[in-house]
Every structure is written in C-alpha cells, then in structure tokens.
Design a protein around this motif. Structure first.
Motif, PDB file in Angstrom:
ATOM      1  N   VAL A   1      -1.537  13.250  -1.428  1.00  0.00           N
ATOM      2  CA  VAL A   1      -1.489  11.786  -1.387  1.00  0.00           C
ATOM      3  C   VAL A   1      -1.852  11.247  -0.005  1.00  0.00           C
ATOM      4  O   VAL A   1      -2.620  10.279   0.115  1.00  0.00           O
ATOM      5  CB  VAL A   1      -0.088  11.286  -1.804  1.00  0.00           C
ATOM      6  CG1 VAL A   1       0.012   9.770  -1.663  1.00  0.00           C
ATOM      7  CG2 VAL A   1       0.212  11.700  -3.240  1.00  0.00           C
ATOM      8  N   PHE A   2      -1.304  11.863   1.057  1.00  0.00           N
ATOM      9  CA  PHE A   2      -1.471  11.319   2.402  1.00  0.00           C
ATOM     10  C   PHE A   2      -2.494  12.078   3.253  1.00  0.00           C
ATOM     11  O   PHE A   2      -2.912  11.584   4.294  1.00  0.00           O
ATOM     12  CB  PHE A   2      -0.121  11.323   3.145  1.00  0.00           C
ATOM     13  CG  PHE A   2       0.914  10.445   2.520  1.00  0.00           C
ATOM     14  CD1 PHE A   2       0.897   9.066   2.709  1.00  0.00           C
ATOM     15  CD2 PHE A   2       1.922  10.979   1.731  1.00  0.00           C
ATOM     16  CE1 PHE A   2       1.863   8.252   2.139  1.00  0.00           C
ATOM     17  CE2 PHE A   2       2.889  10.175   1.156  1.00  0.00           C
ATOM     18  CZ  PHE A   2       2.861   8.808   1.361  1.00  0.00           C
TER      19      PHE A   2
ATOM     20  N   LYS B   1       2.689   7.503  -6.220  1.00  0.00           N
ATOM     21  CA  LYS B   1       1.833   8.654  -6.496  1.00  0.00           C
ATOM     22  C   LYS B   1       2.491   9.955  -6.028  1.00  0.00           C
ATOM     23  O   LYS B   1       2.390  10.990  -6.695  1.00  0.00           O
ATOM     24  CB  LYS B   1       0.478   8.477  -5.806  1.00  0.00           C
ATOM     25  CG  LYS B   1      -0.394   7.387  -6.422  1.00  0.00           C
ATOM     26  CD  LYS B   1      -1.734   7.310  -5.700  1.00  0.00           C
ATOM     27  CE  LYS B   1      -2.644   6.269  -6.343  1.00  0.00           C
ATOM     28  NZ  LYS B   1      -3.939   6.152  -5.632  1.00  0.00           N
ATOM     29  N   LEU B   2       3.147   9.903  -4.874  1.00  0.00           N
ATOM     30  CA  LEU B   2       3.831  11.094  -4.352  1.00  0.00           C
ATOM     31  C   LEU B   2       4.869  11.587  -5.353  1.00  0.00           C
ATOM     32  O   LEU B   2       4.926  12.782  -5.673  1.00  0.00           O
ATOM     33  CB  LEU B   2       4.502  10.753  -3.016  1.00  0.00           C
ATOM     34  CG  LEU B   2       5.391  11.853  -2.428  1.00  0.00           C
ATOM     35  CD1 LEU B   2       4.541  12.993  -1.878  1.00  0.00           C
ATOM     36  CD2 LEU B   2       6.312  11.297  -1.354  1.00  0.00           C
TER      37      LEU B   2
ATOM     38  N   THR C   1      -0.295  15.160   7.513  1.00  0.00           N
ATOM     39  CA  THR C   1      -0.029  13.792   7.964  1.00  0.00           C
ATOM     40  C   THR C   1       1.430  13.632   8.359  1.00  0.00           C
ATOM     41  O   THR C   1       1.760  12.943   9.323  1.00  0.00           O
ATOM     42  CB  THR C   1      -0.371  12.777   6.848  1.00  0.00           C
ATOM     43  OG1 THR C   1      -1.750  12.918   6.502  1.00  0.00           O
ATOM     44  CG2 THR C   1      -0.104  11.342   7.299  1.00  0.00           C
TER      45      THR C   1
ATOM     46  N   VAL D   1       0.833  -1.199   0.000  1.00  0.00           N
ATOM     47  CA  VAL D   1       0.000   0.000   0.000  1.00  0.00           C
ATOM     48  C   VAL D   1       0.869   1.251   0.000  1.00  0.00           C
ATOM     49  O   VAL D   1       0.626   2.202  -0.747  1.00  0.00           O
ATOM     50  CB  VAL D   1      -0.940  -0.001   1.225  1.00  0.00           C
ATOM     51  CG1 VAL D   1      -1.669   1.336   1.347  1.00  0.00           C
ATOM     52  CG2 VAL D   1      -1.963  -1.134   1.114  1.00  0.00           C
ATOM     53  N   MET D   2       1.918   1.238   0.845  1.00  0.00           N
ATOM     54  CA  MET D   2       2.797   2.408   0.923  1.00  0.00           C
ATOM     55  C   MET D   2       3.563   2.605  -0.380  1.00  0.00           C
ATOM     56  O   MET D   2       3.809   3.747  -0.799  1.00  0.00           O
ATOM     57  CB  MET D   2       3.769   2.248   2.099  1.00  0.00           C
ATOM     58  CG  MET D   2       4.632   3.489   2.337  1.00  0.00           C
ATOM     59  SD  MET D   2       3.648   4.997   2.629  1.00  0.00           S
ATOM     60  CE  MET D   2       2.985   4.631   4.253  1.00  0.00           C
TER      61      MET D   2
ATOM     62  N   ILE E   1       2.502   2.041  -3.377  1.00  0.00           N
ATOM     63  CA  ILE E   1       1.586   2.708  -4.307  1.00  0.00           C
ATOM     64  C   ILE E   1       1.515   4.196  -3.989  1.00  0.00           C
ATOM     65  O   ILE E   1       1.539   5.052  -4.884  1.00  0.00           O
ATOM     66  CB  ILE E   1       0.190   2.064  -4.228  1.00  0.00           C
ATOM     67  CG1 ILE E   1       0.255   0.621  -4.751  1.00  0.00           C
ATOM     68  CG2 ILE E   1      -0.831   2.872  -5.026  1.00  0.00           C
ATOM     69  CD1 ILE E   1      -1.027  -0.158  -4.549  1.00  0.00           C
ATOM     70  N   ARG E   2       1.451   4.529  -2.697  1.00  0.00           N
ATOM     71  CA  ARG E   2       1.355   5.932  -2.307  1.00  0.00           C
ATOM     72  C   ARG E   2       2.642   6.690  -2.618  1.00  0.00           C
ATOM     73  O   ARG E   2       2.604   7.850  -3.052  1.00  0.00           O
ATOM     74  CB  ARG E   2       1.035   6.022  -0.808  1.00  0.00           C
ATOM     75  CG  ARG E   2      -0.385   5.554  -0.474  1.00  0.00           C
ATOM     76  CD  ARG E   2      -0.661   5.675   1.007  1.00  0.00           C
ATOM     77  NE  ARG E   2      -2.055   5.359   1.304  1.00  0.00           N
ATOM     78  CZ  ARG E   2      -2.571   5.315   2.531  1.00  0.00           C
ATOM     79  NH1 ARG E   2      -1.782   5.573   3.570  1.00  0.00           N
ATOM     80  NH2 ARG E   2      -3.834   5.017   2.716  1.00  0.00           N
TER      81      ARG E   2
END
Length: 469
Positions: A165-166, A101-102, A170, A94-95, A97-98
């Motif tokens: 993204v987060f 995107k970042l 965050t 999951v991280m 993928i993030r």
C-alpha cells in the motif's frame, strides 16, 4: 463581523470570521487603552492593506499605517491557517483510503476479516496520522516478543501489506509493532453480556421510526433490542424498561434519557447517540429468550396472507396534475383516497399529513422522494400508495435541507390498526434505506417494480413468522 462575512475578497468560513473578529476586537481594546504599534511596513501585501483600509472605513475609525499593517497581517495569517486546515483534511482523506486498503490486504494475507471492525480503522488512522508528525517513536522492544508469541505471523502480514500500500520500507519495523497492537485488539472479541434497550418514537409509530430503527441497528450492534412506538402510544410502554428513548419529534420531559434525532441518523447524530450510551451507568440485562413453538399458527398465517392480498390489491401509483402548493397536493391525495373508500374525510387526512410535515421534514435527502405517513381517525383501512407529481416541488428533507420532490410515498393506518398492518407499513418504510437500489426504485420505479418491493417485505414477514415457530 457582518462586513467580513459579506466581503467577496475573503470568502472566509464562519469559524475563521469569528476568530478574526475577536482578533480585531482585541486590537480595538488595545487602541482604546492608548497602546499603539510601530512597525516597519516594507513588503506588505497591497491587497490586504486594501482590505484593512476598507475595514477602517466600515468601522469609521482612523488607523495608522502600522495598525493597518497589523490588521492585514492578521487576516493573512488566518487565511494561511485556514488553507493549512484544508490541506490537513485532504491528507486525512487520502490516508483513510490507504488505511482501508492496508486493512483489506492484511485480511487477505492473515486470513481474518479485519475489514468488519470499524474501530480498528479509526484507531489505526489516528495512530498513523499522529506518527507522521512525530520525529521519534517510543521503544517497542518490550512489546515485540509478546506480539510475536501471541499472534504469530501477524507482523509479517502487516509488513507485507504496508509494502503493497505505502511502498517498500516506507514505515519502520518498530512502527508496524504499534500497528500490530491495533490488529491484535481486533482479534480479541469481547463477549457482549448486555444489550442496550431503546424505544424509538415518531408521530405515528411507523415510517420515520422504522427508518431510525434500521439505522440504529446498522450503527450500534449493541442496540439490537429496539422497539418503535407512536407518540400517542407512548403511555402504553413502561419507560423504565428502556435505557434510552430516541425520537423524531419533540417529546415532553421523561424519566428516561431522551434524544431527538433525524430519522436518517446523520454522522453527527451517531456520535451524539454514542456519547449518550457511554454516559449511561449500565444497560439492562439481556432479555429472556422465548422458547420456540413446535406448531404452526395457521390463523396467524392466514391473517398475514389476507392482509397482504388486500393491501397488494389496493396499492396504486397515481399521477397528479399538481400545483406548486403542498396543501393542494395533499388535498388531492386525500380526495383520491376518499373516493377509493380508504378514508372517511380527505380534508382531515390532508390536514393531518400537512401537520406531520411541519413537525419534521419528510423528504429523503439525495432523492426526489418524500415519505408521508400517519395514523388518524379518518383513515378506514391501512394502505400504501405512491403519487407522482407532474411538476416537482421544493420540500423540506429529513436533514432539514430543501430539495425538489416529484414522488410521494404515502403509508396510512387507522387508529385501531392491527399489529400486522403496522408491522407491514414499518417494514416498507424500513426497506427504503436498505440499499441504494431500493432507494432508487422507490424514487423512480414503475408500479410493477414498486409492487415487487412490497412483495419482498411481505415475504420477509412470512419467513419471520415461520422462523419464530
């Protein structure tokens, strides 16, 4: 170990089984030494106590209730650990993928293609995962002024992308300073003064080796000087001219670092190759650039066109009413090519192709296609053919798995084949893994669609020949 491995209640992976077997071995050593446990057994899981009781029966050794409870708790602890590892792996995906995107959003905001840097994504992912398990971060006050001076607006772009993204706030501003260090490293592009020289070997010098050459160039930008060779043509090369030799077939001991790999170069093998490169003392100097000619070699171009016209005319897609034995299928192929006047002996050809398959799998994983290729004295003329099977057969893949195959792509060359013929056959095998669309067309395309793929290879070779001039 055998009992746990086959126990339907546990369904542990091999690593967990090894750990629990070791733990129970230590327990048995303790018992043999005369040290016995005494513990309160309230609230223990009946399911795990049942497993402990069954293990006691399997080993033929009586345990006290306290020892059974210890046994049960150890199994429960290891299963919890395994579940935690699975959860950690899911969190990592999951991280990842993030983080991807970042980097994409920072590229859009800052105006630099950070997405082209694989090392940035790996480094940033490792840093963020590590920071999630840390309560306090080192002081960034001394770093911040240098980042803001040398890379203006970079931190602002990162903070804006992180909010997208987060979610807003965050991550702290101090954390994004560390992120900026990763992005700043990607902005500093070192000049590569040397390239690694690699020799790629397969049994025939075409097919598997060309696929491996393309994969190497995809994974290792520093390895652009790559030459492919047949096993029997190895003696024609000065091995000292190369940093490393990569082979799809077993090789005798050589003076140059050698590694046997899969033609598709799996993720694990990419790491093995990278470790090998890092272990090398240094690479050879970059090869000299040959001056371009200002005149066209019409003889060479004419030879190209003549060769392509002949191989295009010979190409065919043939349907075989096959049995389920690979030997019979290859014999039918050899017979067909002998009738077409392309091989002297279909029996010899089929035997050679079968031996090539036994050396290493020839199936392309995830497709219903296998790539049979070779050079042999029985082959009269270089050719490309495709054979469809009315009944698919299980076949060994290049990654050593077994999958059903319903089409065989056959690339053949004589022992004295011309360089142009070998280059074309290598180009065909290399185009197999150029894209998912190519893979699909080679696996299921019609004769017309296959011919178009071959024509693309021909056009690229002609363009390369013109460019060299």
């Amino acid at each position: 170990y055998d009992y746990l491995k086959n126990h339907s209640f546990e369904r542990m992976d091999d690593r967990t089984i090894m750990r629990v077997t070791f733990a129970y071995g230590v327990q048995q050593a303790r018992l043999d030494a005369g040290f016995f446990l005494e513990m309160y057994t309230k609230g223990r899981s009946d399911d795990y106590l049942k497993v402990a009781k069954e293990m006691e029966t399997a080993l033929g050794i009586p345990f006290s209730m306290a020892e059974r409870v210890w046994f049960a708790e150890e199994a429960n602890r290891l299963r919890s650990l395994k579940e935690q590892m699975q959860e950690d792996e899911e969190e990592r995906w999951v991280m990842q993928i993030r983080v991807h995107k970042l980097i994409h959003h920072v590229s859009l905001i800052h105006g630099f293609a950070f997405t082209d840097d694989a090392a940035l994504e790996k480094g940033l992912l490792a840093h963020i995962l590590s920071s999630l398990n840390t309560q306090a971060l080192p002081d960034t006050e001394t770093v911040r002024p240098h980042i803001d001076r040398d890379y203006p607006n970079l931190r602002a772009a990162i903070q804006q992308a992180a909010d997208i993204v987060f979610g807003t706030n965050t991550f702290t501003e101090g954390e994004t300073v560390f992120w900026a260090m990763h992005f700043a490293a990607a902005l500093v592009k070192p000049v590569r003064r040397r390239e690694y020289r690699a020799l790629v070997v397969c049994s025939a010098g075409l097919g598997s080796s060309k696929m491996l050459v393309n994969r190497l160039k995809q994974e290792f930008p520093e390895m652009q000087d790559v030459v492919n060779s047949s096993l029997f043509g190895l003696e024609q090369h000065r091995l000292d001219d190369y940093d490393v030799i990569l082979s799809t077939v077993p090789l005798p001991p050589l003076s140059v670092p050698t590694l046997m790999v899969n033609p598709l170069l799996t993720t694990e093998e990419v790491q093995r190759v990278r470790h090998l490169l890092l272990s090398l003392p240094q690479s050879f100097q970059t090869k000299d650039v040959k001056p371009h000619s200002t005149t066209l070699d019409f003889r060479e171009l004419g030879e190209l066109v003549e060769t392509f016209e002949r191989m295009d005319r010979q190409f065919d897609l043939v349907t075989l009413d096959n049995s389920d034995r690979l030997e019979d299928i290859l014999f039918d192929i050899g017979t067909h090519l002998e009738e077409r006047g392309l091989v002297e002996s279909g029996i010899q050809l089929s035997a050679q192709l079968l031996r090539r398959h036994e050396v290493a799998g020839l199936g392309i994983p995830g497709t219903k296609l296998a790539l049979f290729h070779g050079r042999h004295a029985s082959i009269e003329r270089a050719s490309v053919f495709a054979f469809d099977l009315t009944t698919s057969i299980p076949l060994l893949m290049m990654d050593q798995s077994t999958e059903p195959v319903s089409r065989l792509l056959v690339l053949l060359a004589s022992e004295d084949a011309r360089d142009i013929e070998l280059q074309f056959l290598s180009a065909v095998s290399g185009s197999l893994i150029e894209s998912e669309d190519h893979m699909t067309l080679y696996s299921t395309g019609s004769k017309k669609e296959l011919r178009l793929l071959l024509h693309d290879c021909m056009k690229n070779m002609i363009q390369d020949a013109l460019h060299e001039k």
